[in-house]
Scaffold this motif. Sequence first.
Motif, PDB file in Angstrom:
ATOM      1  N   TRP A 134       0.846  -1.196   0.000  1.00  0.00           N
ATOM      2  CA  TRP A 134       0.000   0.000   0.000  1.00  0.00           C
ATOM      3  C   TRP A 134       0.879   1.243   0.000  1.00  0.00           C
ATOM      4  O   TRP A 134       1.946   1.271   0.614  1.00  0.00           O
ATOM      5  N   TRP A 170      -5.892  10.333 -12.766  1.00  0.00           N
ATOM      6  CA  TRP A 170      -6.823  10.185 -11.645  1.00  0.00           C
ATOM      7  C   TRP A 170      -7.828  11.310 -11.512  1.00  0.00           C
ATOM      8  O   TRP A 170      -8.741  11.219 -10.715  1.00  0.00           O
ATOM      9  N   GLU A 185      -0.824   0.158  -8.349  1.00  0.00           N
ATOM     10  CA  GLU A 185      -1.523   1.021  -9.284  1.00  0.00           C
ATOM     11  C   GLU A 185      -2.460   1.916  -8.484  1.00  0.00           C
ATOM     12  O   GLU A 185      -2.868   1.572  -7.373  1.00  0.00           O
ATOM     13  N   SER A 201      -5.592   3.610  -7.021  1.00  0.00           N
ATOM     14  CA  SER A 201      -6.978   3.234  -6.772  1.00  0.00           C
ATOM     15  C   SER A 201      -7.805   4.498  -6.950  1.00  0.00           C
ATOM     16  O   SER A 201      -7.454   5.552  -6.423  1.00  0.00           O
ATOM     17  N   GLU A 226     -15.015   5.376  -7.422  1.00  0.00           N
ATOM     18  CA  GLU A 226     -15.893   4.777  -8.425  1.00  0.00           C
ATOM     19  C   GLU A 226     -16.307   5.783  -9.495  1.00  0.00           C
ATOM     20  O   GLU A 226     -16.358   5.467 -10.675  1.00  0.00           O
ATOM     21  N   LEU A 274      -2.721   0.579  -4.651  1.00  0.00           N
ATOM     22  CA  LEU A 274      -2.920  -0.787  -4.181  1.00  0.00           C
ATOM     23  C   LEU A 274      -2.229  -1.760  -5.136  1.00  0.00           C
ATOM     24  O   LEU A 274      -1.904  -1.398  -6.272  1.00  0.00           O
ATOM     25  N   SER A 305      -1.161  -4.059  -7.981  1.00  0.00           N
ATOM     26  CA  SER A 305      -1.688  -4.166  -9.342  1.00  0.00           C
ATOM     27  C   SER A 305      -2.149  -5.581  -9.667  1.00  0.00           C
ATOM     28  O   SER A 305      -2.930  -5.779 -10.585  1.00  0.00           O
ATOM     29  N   LEU A 342     -10.708  -2.554  -8.484  1.00  0.00           N
ATOM     30  CA  LEU A 342     -10.886  -2.155  -7.089  1.00  0.00           C
ATOM     31  C   LEU A 342     -10.985  -0.640  -6.979  1.00  0.00           C
ATOM     32  O   LEU A 342     -10.188   0.095  -7.540  1.00  0.00           O
ATOM     33  N   VAL A 343     -11.997  -0.173  -6.283  1.00  0.00           N
ATOM     34  CA  VAL A 343     -12.222   1.256  -6.087  1.00  0.00           C
ATOM     35  C   VAL A 343     -12.401   1.526  -4.604  1.00  0.00           C
ATOM     36  O   VAL A 343     -12.581   0.606  -3.807  1.00  0.00           O
ATOM     37  N   HIS A 344     -12.353   2.779  -4.240  1.00  0.00           N
ATOM     38  CA  HIS A 344     -12.570   3.174  -2.850  1.00  0.00           C
ATOM     39  C   HIS A 344     -13.513   4.357  -2.812  1.00  0.00           C
ATOM     40  O   HIS A 344     -13.881   4.904  -3.839  1.00  0.00           O
TER      41      HIS A 344
END
Length: 171
Positions: free
Chosen positions: A86, A98, A122, A124, A127, A150, A152, A158-160
């Motif tokens: 992380w 991003w 990569e 994160s 959404e 997070l 790769s 995967l999203v947060h």
Amino acid sequence: PDWMCFFRRPKGEDDPPRVMMFISNRLAHCRPAFRTDIVDHRDISMVSLWADGDVPIHLVNVYSVGNSTAIRWLSDNGSIFPRLTWMGGDFNCHSRYWDPDLTGNNYVADLLVGFAEVVGLEVSVREHRSPTHFPRVEAYRASVIDLMFLPSDGVAGLVHDVTEDEMLPTD
């Protein structure tokens, strides 16, 4: 008292740390280690945890000031890092990677993405690719500069989420 605090000791009066990490005492059995043998930088902290056997979990926290010294240091020293689990922090780096409101890119963002690839991470994204930084100064626009990276090879897509109504009175 429920937390262990890790930060780099100043090397002089003009060298205060700008980043620190807090690890819950509930993780003491994971033998947290502050990794100044790998990173000795006022804007970057690294802690390793040994949860299962001898396979460590490596966590990196970054605060990159306006001249991007932390990102440049990471890019220049990627080969000394183990695979990370992380990385997160305030990168102060605008990029179309991003931030959906940007159309261009910048060289520093390319350096950051390159470093992340070297250490197996990569970015994160939220959404809906919405801001992660909400300045308290009304004249400034919300942006995506607070980032989390997070593995790769982890869960695809995967999203947060950022819970804006639980934020403290800082930016």
